[in-house]
Design an enzyme around this catalytic site. Structure first.
Site, PDB file in Angstrom:
ATOM      1  N   SER A 161      79.119  44.070  64.237  1.00 34.36           N
ATOM      2  CA  SER A 161      79.530  43.713  62.881  1.00 34.36           C
ATOM      3  C   SER A 161      79.530  44.956  61.982  1.00 34.36           C
ATOM      4  O   SER A 161      80.232  45.925  62.271  1.00 34.36           O
ATOM      5  CB  SER A 161      78.633  42.599  62.350  1.00 34.36           C
ATOM      6  OG  SER A 161      79.189  41.999  61.208  1.00 34.36           O
ATOM      7  N   ASP A 257      85.870  34.101  65.175  1.00 38.30           N
ATOM      8  CA  ASP A 257      85.273  35.073  64.269  1.00 38.30           C
ATOM      9  C   ASP A 257      86.306  35.526  63.246  1.00 38.30           C
ATOM     10  O   ASP A 257      87.423  35.916  63.606  1.00 38.30           O
ATOM     11  CB  ASP A 257      84.766  36.273  65.082  1.00 38.30           C
ATOM     12  CG  ASP A 257      84.090  37.326  64.238  1.00 38.30           C
ATOM     13  OD1 ASP A 257      83.854  37.088  63.039  1.00 38.30           O
ATOM     14  OD2 ASP A 257      83.785  38.402  64.793  1.00 38.30           O
ATOM     15  N   HIS A 287      81.209  34.684  65.406  1.00 38.58           N
ATOM     16  CA  HIS A 287      80.576  35.930  64.977  1.00 38.58           C
ATOM     17  C   HIS A 287      79.085  35.878  65.302  1.00 38.58           C
ATOM     18  O   HIS A 287      78.443  34.833  65.197  1.00 38.58           O
ATOM     19  CB  HIS A 287      80.780  36.109  63.467  1.00 38.58           C
ATOM     20  CG  HIS A 287      80.465  37.489  62.982  1.00 38.58           C
ATOM     21  ND1 HIS A 287      81.155  38.596  63.401  1.00 38.58           N
ATOM     22  CD2 HIS A 287      79.527  37.947  62.104  1.00 38.58           C
ATOM     23  CE1 HIS A 287      80.673  39.679  62.808  1.00 38.58           C
ATOM     24  NE2 HIS A 287      79.671  39.307  62.017  1.00 38.58           N
TER      25      HIS A 287
END
Length: 328
Positions: A161, A257, A287
């Site tokens: 991320s 995601d 995610h």
């Protein structure tokens, strides 16, 4: 494909807890909530041979780190490959503890030393402070390879991320400075485009565990100072005009995601620039799925560590590969 049943059950549990809207609380409150969530969801940590915390004196100041040595490698043996790892959390959340399990799995699976970097968080430390610390930490690892018993010729960066953003940007900075030598980049559902205009952002914001638009702005506004910062290539690496000469990459994306499309587009741009890259989308996943006890998280970690092993030891024997798989 539809959401994986394990993912759906996880999201149902989260919905039942009824957490407040992230963008309505302070960073301190959000961090406290994230720590509680981590503590509640983390099981018994995977065993590694050694874990030690240290503070590195770098050009960007003192940077805390956590160093993991894998099981199965004799102490005092040849220098091991090294992965410099950056945790996710939107540059506002996350720490060494939140990603301890993932760092352990990467160390054992890739048979490398993993150095997890506790870079300074926003809004107390806005762009470019986290990037400067991340780059300085990576350079420190290379410069102190002898002390760490690692091989600077086999150095990779990794992150998930926001940490994937940081890994990509540190790689760009290393290319520009011609040091340190980074040989591989592992980008796990990376955050690479602050414009927030692609299809997956529009389609999935506020759904399937993805944060809503307001929370996206909350994170970004804590990290950057001006709207123009969103277009800086060290904030949005997808906007870097020239990606040639970068190290090979393995990019993980997830079907549901919101950051899926920018990770996949970055892979396409790397390939167009002549960079060896593999992009793998995990269907039915969301995610942050690597940090949850999903079956496909184990598959993805196995794929990621196999990619790292291929870089570290491209002539590994089948017996070596079998050993690594048995001990994953």
């Amino acid at each position: 494909m539809p959401l994986h049943p394990q993912v759906k059950a996880h999201l149902d549990r989260l919905a039942a807890v009824n957490f407040g809207s992230l963008h309505t609380v302070s960073p301190e409150q959000a961090r406290a909530g994230a720590r509680r969530l981590t503590a509640a969801s983390v099981g018994e940590p995977e065993k590694v041979a050694e874990v030690c915390n240290r503070v590195a004196a770098t050009e960007a100041g003192e940077v805390p780190m956590r160093v993991y040595r894998p099981i199965g490698v004799p102490m005092g043996g040849p220098a091991l490959p090294v992965v410099v790892f950056f945790h996710g959390g939107g540059y506002v959340l996350g720490d060494l503890d939140s990603h301890d399990g993932l760092a352990r799995a990467l160390s054992n699976g890739s048979q490398s030393v993993v150095v997890s970097v506790d870079y300074p968080l926003a809004p107390e430390n806005k762009f470019p402070a986290p990037i400067n610390a991340g780059y300085a930490a990576t350079k420190w690892v290379a410069d102190n390879a002898g002390e760490l018993c690692v091989d600077p010729a086999r150095l990779a960066v990794a992150g998930d991320s926001a940490g994937g953003n940081l890994a990509a940007v540190v790689t760009l900075k290393a290319r520009a400075a011609e040091q340190p030598h980074i040989g591989f980049q592992l980008l796990v559902y990376p955050d690479l485009d602050f414009r927030r205009t692609n299809q997956s952002i529009s389609e999935f914001a506020g759904k399937y565990g993805n944060i809503p638009r307001e929370a996206q702005e909350w994170f970004m506004n804590h990290y950057i100072t001006t709207e123009d910062d969103k277009l800086h290539p060290f904030v949005s690496p997808l906007l870097q005009p020239d990606l040639s000469g970068l190290p090979p990459a393995f990019i993980i994306t997830a079907e549901y995601d919101a950051l899926r499309d920018e990770g996949e587009e970055y892979g396409q741009r790397l390939a167009a620039a002549g960079v060896p890259v593999t992009v793998k989308r995990y269907d039915g996943m969301i995610h942050e799925f690597l940090r949850h006890p999903f079956d496909d998280a184990k598959v993805a970690i196995g794929d990621a560590t196999a990619a790292l092993r291929d870089f570290f030891d491209p002539v590994a024997t089948p017996a070596d590969q079998a050993w690594a798989e048995d001990h994953h």
